[in-house]
Design a protein around this motif. Structure first.
Motif, short mmCIF file in Angstrom:
data_model
loop_
_atom_site.label_atom_id
_atom_site.label_comp_id
_atom_site.label_asym_id
_atom_site.label_seq_id
_atom_site.Cartn_x
_atom_site.Cartn_y
_atom_site.Cartn_z
N UNK A 177 46.41 64.94 47.26
CA UNK A 177 46.75 63.58 47.65
C UNK A 177 45.73 62.57 47.12
N UNK A 178 46.24 61.43 46.70
CA UNK A 178 45.41 60.28 46.39
C UNK A 178 45.63 59.28 47.52
N UNK A 179 44.70 59.25 48.47
CA UNK A 179 44.89 58.42 49.66
C UNK A 179 44.72 56.93 49.36
N UNK A 180 44.09 56.59 48.25
CA UNK A 180 44.03 55.17 47.89
C UNK A 180 45.43 54.67 47.52
N UNK A 181 46.20 55.52 46.85
CA UNK A 181 47.59 55.15 46.54
C UNK A 181 48.46 55.18 47.78
N UNK A 182 48.16 56.10 48.71
CA UNK A 182 48.90 56.14 49.97
C UNK A 182 48.69 54.85 50.75
N UNK A 183 47.46 54.33 50.71
CA UNK A 183 47.16 53.05 51.35
C UNK A 183 48.00 51.93 50.73
N UNK A 184 48.02 51.89 49.41
CA UNK A 184 48.78 50.84 48.72
C UNK A 184 50.29 50.99 48.96
N UNK A 185 50.76 52.21 49.01
CA UNK A 185 52.18 52.44 49.28
C UNK A 185 52.55 51.98 50.68
N UNK A 186 51.65 52.20 51.62
CA UNK A 186 51.94 51.82 53.00
C UNK A 186 52.03 50.31 53.16
N UNK A 187 51.13 49.57 52.50
CA UNK A 187 51.03 48.13 52.75
C UNK A 187 51.64 47.26 51.66
N UNK A 188 52.06 47.84 50.56
CA UNK A 188 52.78 47.09 49.54
C UNK A 188 51.99 45.93 48.96
N UNK A 189 52.67 44.81 48.72
CA UNK A 189 52.04 43.66 48.08
C UNK A 189 50.94 43.04 48.92
N UNK A 190 50.94 43.30 50.23
CA UNK A 190 49.93 42.73 51.12
C UNK A 190 48.72 43.64 51.28
N UNK A 191 48.74 44.76 50.58
CA UNK A 191 47.62 45.69 50.64
C UNK A 191 46.82 45.69 49.35
N UNK A 192 45.55 46.07 49.44
CA UNK A 192 44.70 46.12 48.25
C UNK A 192 43.67 47.24 48.38
N UNK A 193 43.34 47.82 47.23
CA UNK A 193 42.26 48.80 47.15
C UNK A 193 41.27 48.33 46.08
N UNK A 194 39.98 48.33 46.41
CA UNK A 194 38.96 47.90 45.45
C UNK A 194 37.82 48.93 45.45
N UNK A 195 37.13 49.04 44.31
CA UNK A 195 36.02 49.99 44.25
C UNK A 195 34.77 49.42 43.56
N UNK A 196 34.82 48.16 43.15
CA UNK A 196 33.63 47.57 42.53
C UNK A 196 33.48 46.11 42.95
N UNK A 197 32.36 45.51 42.59
CA UNK A 197 32.04 44.16 43.05
C UNK A 197 33.01 43.11 42.51
N UNK A 198 33.41 43.26 41.25
CA UNK A 198 34.32 42.28 40.65
C UNK A 198 35.66 42.26 41.38
N UNK A 199 36.19 43.44 41.65
CA UNK A 199 37.46 43.53 42.38
C UNK A 199 37.31 42.97 43.79
N UNK A 200 36.21 43.28 44.42
CA UNK A 200 35.95 42.79 45.78
C UNK A 200 35.95 41.26 45.81
N UNK A 201 35.24 40.66 44.88
CA UNK A 201 35.14 39.20 44.84
C UNK A 201 36.50 38.55 44.57
N UNK A 202 37.35 39.26 43.86
CA UNK A 202 38.66 38.70 43.50
C UNK A 202 39.66 38.71 44.65
N UNK A 203 39.35 39.43 45.72
CA UNK A 203 40.27 39.50 46.86
C UNK A 203 40.35 38.14 47.54
N UNK A 204 41.55 37.65 47.71
CA UNK A 204 41.79 36.40 48.43
C UNK A 204 42.11 36.75 49.89
N UNK A 205 41.22 36.44 50.83
CA UNK A 205 41.45 36.80 52.24
C UNK A 205 42.71 36.19 52.82
N UNK A 206 43.14 35.08 52.27
CA UNK A 206 44.34 34.41 52.79
C UNK A 206 45.62 35.10 52.35
#
Length: 510
Positions: A258-287
């Motif tokens: 299992x790839x649980x990062x993909x399971x997370x994204x599958x569960x939450x769809x467009x409103x879900x996000x997975x990040x693993x580095x600083x650039x991706x983290x900073x790009x997340x829009x909390x709104x």
């Protein structure tokens, strides 16, 4: 009440005047000879501030539990001095962010089966209100270690699960693995804290249908699961066949494919996000993000001292806290958030005081960031540890002596042991800095003991330094924070958070 104090003070002055007359000292001289002393003024000012305190009895819409893993009183003291000295101010009189909180209690941290707890039952105490045995998470004290049957039948409910049931938002962020004891205790129920992935479990437990900690995070069925989950531990979520996105020589650990990062994204769809580095983290829009999973290292995140050298980049604990609050505060029902400085503990296990204190300072920055973000009229903040360590501050060093340095007296001369050798102000009672031949310990200089990689000396040689069993502090501010007084059991922390937020009461009415 004000009249009472005035009436009480008057006879005291008359008594003082009487004593002065008897002894031949003028009353006006006896009253406040030290009145201009700076220490006197500081303490008098503190008293006046305490007298002005008003209890906040609002319902806590939001609850934030900040845990410095392994942060006992001695670590707080050393971190206070270290942080001040780093900034070039007086370390001894420095004040960390949580030390300015108005209410403080002492926490008794023993577990249901041990004088000295590990992080799992101490986290369970704070997240569920009960004590359990060492190495268990989310199960009561009658559960047996490694029992899949008890994992299924002896679960206790966490405040995070209760909040989710009410439609509140929840989060857990840490600098340790997200599947580690403290964050794991917010969402998982496991018969062994080491069962972080299916690869860590015995085959019989897997075949009996017991889920590992990472799986339980992604599958959390209370409400719609955690809105924010960030830390390390990426390899517990990735299959053993998958290459790690950051390190070419590393792969995941999971045996179930299992790839649980993909399971997370599958569960939450467009409103879900997975990040693993600083650039991706900073790009997340909390709104625009409802569910965020951040896994920044295969195992634990970098120590704060080493974090700037991470090639892919990692957010600080303060940055994760700010992003979390921005996301969670969108929910008008409120939120419950765990913020853990997880690696304070790990550095102490290595008897490396520099990184212990650096990570404590990073947690101090996180608490400052939290205070800037929240409304204390409606947000209860609790800062505590889960257990202590054997870190000691000893000797007769002069004021202002580097906290990581050798002990130097008020005469500016090094202080020597009976063996004629110097010693450091900070030490550990046991740990990897211990020598099997104490008589052969080296002569130390502050130049070497203040370096980041220096391992403090220990009395008893061990491969890993142990936890300490003494009480530690619970610092609180916000609604019902005044309920933290005296010496209390560690599981009392849950009960105050539950009462202040009204979560349990509202669930009963649902």
């Amino acid at each position: 009440m004000k009249r009472y104090w005035k009436d009480f003070a008057r006879p005291a002055l008359f008594v003082l005047a009487g004593i002065a007359t008897v002894t031949g000292v003028r009353a006006e001289d006896a009253r406040l000879v030290q009145g201009d002393d700076p220490y006197y003024k500081q303490a008098d000012g503190a008293l006046n501030q305490i007298l002005k305190r008003q209890k906040n009895t609002n319902r806590a819409k939001n609850v934030i539990l900040v845990v410095g893993d392994g942060m006992g009183f001695s670590t707080v003291t050393a971190a206070r001095i270290f942080e001040g000295q780093q900034r070039g101010v007086d370390g001894e009189s420095n004040v960390l962010a949580w030390e300015a909180f108005p209410y403080l209690a002492a926490s008794k941290t023993y577990s249901a089966d041990a004088q000295i707890t590990d992080s799992a039952p101490s986290a369970v105490a704070m997240t569920t209100g009960v004590k359990t045995i060492n190495d268990l998470m989310g199960l009561n004290h009658t559960a047996r270690l490694d029992s899949c049957e008890d994992q299924k039948t002896k679960a206790v409910t966490t405040l995070w699960e209760m909040a989710e049931t009410l439609g509140m938002s929840t989060g857990a962020i840490t600098t340790a693995r997200l599947t580690h004891a403290t964050p794991g205790a917010t969402y998982s129920h496991i018969a062994n804290r080491d069962w972080e992935s299916d690869a860590d479990m015995p085959a019989e437990a897997v075949s009996a249908g017991c889920a590992d900690i990472a799986q339980q995070l992604v599958d959390m069925r209370y409400g719609n699961g955690l809105e924010v989950a960030m830390g390390g531990g990426r390899d517990r979520f990735l299959p053993a066949t998958a290459a790690d996105p950051e390190y070419a020589d590393k792969k995941g650990k999971r045996k179930d494919g299992k790839d649980l990062t993909q399971a997370w994204l599958s569960r939450y769809g467009d409103k879900g996000a997975f990040v693993w580095n600083a650039e991706q983290f900073k790009a997340i829009d909390p709104a625009k993000t409802d569910h965020l999973l951040g896994l920044f290292e295969p195992s634990h995140m970098q120590y704060e001292h080493d974090r700037p050298g991470d090639k892919a980049g990692e957010p600080s604990l303060a940055e994760m806290a700010e992003k979390s609050i921005d996301m969670l505060s969108r929910n008008t029902e409120g939120y419950v958030l765990l913020v853990e400085g997880g690696r304070i503990d790990h550095a102490s296990h290595e008897s490396n005081a520099y990184r212990t204190l650096s990570d404590a300072v990073a947690m101090n920055q996180a608490v400052k960031a939290i205070l800037r973000k929240v409304d204390l009229d409606e947000t209860l903040i609790v800062v505590t540890g889960d257990h202590s360590h054997t870190l000691t501050i000893a000797g007769y060093a002069k004021r202002g002596n580097p906290i990581l340095g050798i002990s130097v007296g008020v005469d500016d001369e090094p202080i020597y042991g009976k063996d004629g050798k110097t010693y450091t102000t900070i030490g550990f009672a046991n740990g990897p800095g211990g020598s099997e031949k104490p008589s052969e310990r080296p002569m130390l200089t502050s130049e070497e003991t203040t370096k980041p990689d220096f391992v403090q000396h220990s009395l008893v040689p061990l491969s890993s330094e142990t936890h300490g069993g003494e009480d530690l502090g619970i610092y609180a501010i916000g609604p019902w924070a005044h309920l933290f007084q005296g010496t209390v059991e560690e599981n009392y922390t849950f009960h105050v958070m539950n009462y202040a937020s009204g979560i349990g009461e509202r669930l009963q009415k649902k």
